[in-house]
Design an enzyme around this catalytic site. Structure first.
Site, PDB file in Angstrom:
ATOM      1  N   CYS A  59       0.832  -1.210   0.000  1.00 25.97           N
ATOM      2  CA  CYS A  59       0.000   0.000   0.000  1.00 25.97           C
ATOM      3  C   CYS A  59       0.863   1.255   0.000  1.00 25.97           C
ATOM      4  O   CYS A  59       0.469   2.288  -0.553  1.00 25.97           O
ATOM      5  CB  CYS A  59      -0.949   0.013   1.192  1.00 25.97           C
ATOM      6  SG  CYS A  59      -0.113  -0.108   2.802  1.00 25.97           S
ATOM      7  N   HIS A  98      -1.469   1.264   7.434  1.00 24.26           N
ATOM      8  CA  HIS A  98      -1.929   1.228   6.044  1.00 24.26           C
ATOM      9  C   HIS A  98      -1.762   2.615   5.430  1.00 24.26           C
ATOM     10  O   HIS A  98      -1.716   3.623   6.149  1.00 24.26           O
ATOM     11  CB  HIS A  98      -3.407   0.805   6.032  1.00 24.26           C
ATOM     12  CG  HIS A  98      -3.983   0.591   4.671  1.00 24.26           C
ATOM     13  ND1 HIS A  98      -3.417  -0.268   3.755  1.00 24.26           N
ATOM     14  CD2 HIS A  98      -5.073   1.139   4.057  1.00 24.26           C
ATOM     15  CE1 HIS A  98      -4.146  -0.250   2.637  1.00 24.26           C
ATOM     16  NE2 HIS A  98      -5.148   0.595   2.806  1.00 24.26           N
TER      17      HIS A  98
END
Length: 370
Positions: free
Chosen positions: A32, A312
């Site tokens: 990510c 994330h």
């Protein structure tokens, strides 16, 4: 992302930009950090155009050497040439090359998006410089892409005196110049030293703003006691005042917020979820220039999570006056008012860990347009 894609197309309706493509990127296991930065760079239109031009000129050359730049060009070309307006693409070729080139990104551990951005931009510069050098050494065997770089005209802070380095389109988009001024308090002599930057890393405080962070970045610091400055004119250590100013603002101003702080007594990094307001329009007042350059926010990389070793990354991108939310393979449209939820938390203990981490501003022309 069939359903998600159609939902985004329905949301935009007749306002879907002509020729634009909104594609999510597949996650190959904690990638990510890579996906969020790639989305931002794709929607940095001048940079995207140069990547597409480079790849178009390079792909038909006999036995082109595959590197991160050709892999990035291949990915951007795949996205821009899709028949469907929305969907998902797997950047596997790029990610595999990234892991092969740099062992830092080889594991499946959580990586830092800012570190990746720095590495990628500098790697592209290195590739362009090597190709330019090869072209000058043997013009007959150089690829057409090597003609894209400009002749060297300005010098790098780290370039040395032997030769002036190449000014690539990466420099033209992202490079600015800082000037570090030190004034001796005894003889008043000012010593100035220039250095280049692709991004500004700013210390942050609770309930602050980008404007105040920039002001602190350029604040005057007194050098005394053990930190005295050696003045060449006085030929001795003297008390002095030091400050940093922006000598040449970049076309694309990248601001990295220092959200990860090392805690010595715990021997670990801690995430600062401080509320730091980032405006949609920004004036740079701490520059050497008389005029205050104006910038417009077009993208944000957001870190989600409580610490640097887990969490994330997502990205928020402004494209054709619409704000889009990119979360790996998912793409949604969001209201501009939603952006303030990513400023951070005004309280130390908060469940909101979706915090703006890297901000991207484009310089506006004198008339107020980019």
């Amino acid at each position: 992302m069939g359903a998600g894609g159609s939902k985004l197309e329905k949301a935009l309706g007749d306002q879907f930009p002509e020729g634009e493509r909104y594609y999510g990127l597949e996650n190959f296991g904690n990638t990510c950090y890579c996906n969020s930065v790639l989305q931002v760079l794709y929607f940095c239109v001048p940079f995207r155009d140069q990547i597409l031009e480079y790849y178009s000129n390079n792909k038909n050359f006999v036995d082109p050497e595959e590197n991160l730049l050709t892999c990035l060009g291949d990915l951007f070309t795949q996205i821009s040439s899709q028949k469907r307006k929305t969907g998902v693409i797997g950047p596997r070729r790029f990610v595999n090359k990234l892991k092969k080139e740099n062992e830092i990104f080889r594991s499946f551990m959580h990586q830092d998006a800012h570190e990746f951005l720095n590495y990628l931009l500098n790697e592209i510069v290195d590739i362009l410089e090597k190709e330019s050098h090869a072209a000058k050494s043997d013009p007959e065997t150089s690829s057409p892409s090597e003609k894209l770089a400009d002749d060297p005209k300005t010098s790098h802070a780290n370039g040395g005196a032997q030769k002036e380095p190449l000014v690539t389109w990466v420099h033209k988009n992202f490079q600015g110049i800082l000037t570090n001024e030190t004034r001796c308090l005894r003889c008043e002599t000012v010593t100035a030293r220039d250095e280049t930057f692709f991004d500004l890393s700013l210390d942050i405080e609770q309930n602050s703003s980008i404007t105040s962070c920039l002001r602190n970045f350029s604040s005057t610091e007194t050098l005394n006691a053990e930190d005295k400055f050696f003045c060449d004119k006085c030929c001795s250590l003297q008390e002095a005042q030091k400050r940093m100013k922006i000598k040449k603002p970049p076309q694309v101003l990248v601001i990295h917020l220092k959200r990860f702080k090392y805690v010595e007594n715990q021997s670990r990094y801690k995430k600062l979820t401080y509320r730091v307001v980032f405006p949609f329009e920004l004036k740079l007042s701490n520059t050497v220039e008389d005029a205050e350059p104006e910038y417009s926010l077009f993208a944000v990389v957001v870190h989600v999570g409580n610490g640097p070793n887990h969490g994330h990354y997502i990205s928020l991108v402004k494209s054709h006056n619409h704000w889009l939310f990119f979360d790996d393979d998912s793409v949604e449209m969001i209201d501009e008012s939603t952006m303030q939820t990513f400023f951070g938390s005004p309280h130390e203990l908060s469940s909101n860990t979706d915090n703006g981490y890297i901000l991207f501003y484009e310089k506006l022309a004198a008339g107020g347009t980019s």
